[in-house]
Scaffold this active site. Structure first.
Site: not given
Length: 292
Positions: A159, A223
């Site tokens: 992303h 993440h």
């Protein structure tokens, strides 16, 4: 010939300057980036060992605030729409061609690096254990296989790399159109367009969006901070390199004196090379005559 003359009459003499064999090679390279990135995304994922008591990977599995499809849509189509709109407004095929080519090159290169690293590193996401659903009896993960597999693809953040690739290009491109990052460049006199702060802030909006996307990946426990930082660096670096390959530097005052605002780089024609070679030879002859 008649069609070519009509196109040049409507869109300018440089309307077909992008029809060059070297640009065809560039498009082949860009297509290769995207094809290889797709193949890299299907590489076997390195299955790293883990401990069921590891607090680093024991966060809850949450719904993403920014979905993957939405993120890629914004990172690719928003910059492309801006380039297309300005190109059509200026009736410039060259602006459209160079803008789309540089954008796709940066995004494709970013995607290739990201997918290769994701599968080869195999870092576990912060919510890996929630995906895994470890069974103490059979001693293996019992969660959905696709979720578990994706849970091993934390580094780097896809992303973040995608968002920074698209938004870095857009920021560079806007700066190239407005001279926002070159404070020595001349600006229109006594008009609203003369505000350097307005121009500068305009170029920051895309980067703020990319930062927001990166922060949500931490908030959603998808993440680790290193994943996000590395993804952002990959996206920004690839996009900046590809932009500068086709457009003048937005930091240099020469970009706004030797070029008109927002004009991309063009390959010199054969006649230009001959003219430069002749100029060089004449200069040497003149210097030799002076020495004599």
């Amino acid at each position: 010939m008649a069609l070519t003359a009509r196109i040049k009459r409507i869109f300018g003499n440089d309307a077909l300057d992008w029809l060059d064999r070297s640009y065809l090679t560039d498009w082949i390279v860009v297509a290769s980036f995207w094809i290889l990135s797709e193949l890299a995304g299907n590489l076997p994922v390195f299955e790293r060992d883990f401990y069921v008591a590891d607090p680093v990977i024991n966060h809850p599995h949450k719904k993403s605030q920014i979905g993957g499809t939405l993120n890629h849509f914004i990172a690719l189509l928003v910059p492309a729409a801006m380039v297309l709109a300005v190109g059509l407004l200026r009736l410039s095929f060259v602006t459209i061609h160079h803008g789309i080519l540089a954008l796709l090159a940066g995004r494709g290169m970013t995607r290739l690096f990201t997918n290769v690293l994701k599968n080869r590193v195999g870092r576990l996401r912060p919510d890996f254990l929630a995906r895994c659903k470890w069974d103490e009896v059979v001693l293996k993960c019992t969660g959905k296989k696709s979720d578990v597999l994706d849970g091993r693809r934390s580094f780097p953040s896809g992303h973040s790399s995608a968002a920074f690739a698209g938004m870095t290009f857009l920021s560079f491109w806007l700066a190239g159109q407005t001279a926002a990052w070159c404070f020595h460049a001349p600006l229109p006199v006594a008009s609203l367009r003369s505000s350097r702060l307005v121009r500068f802030c305009l170029t920051l909006f895309p980067l703020w969006w990319a930062i927001f996307v990166a922060v949500t990946r931490l908030e959603d426990y998808r993440h680790h901070k290193e994943d996000v930082i590395t993804g952002a660096i990959i996206g920004a670096l690839c996009s900046a390199i590809c932009y500068l390959a086709f457009w003048p530097s937005p930091f240099s005052s020469r970009s706004f004196t030797t070029y008109e605002y927002g004009q991309p780089r063009l390959i010199s024609s054969e006649n230009d090379h001959r003219r430069r070679a002749n100029d060089f030879e004449l200069t040497r002859l003149e210097e030799d005559d002076m020495d004599v």
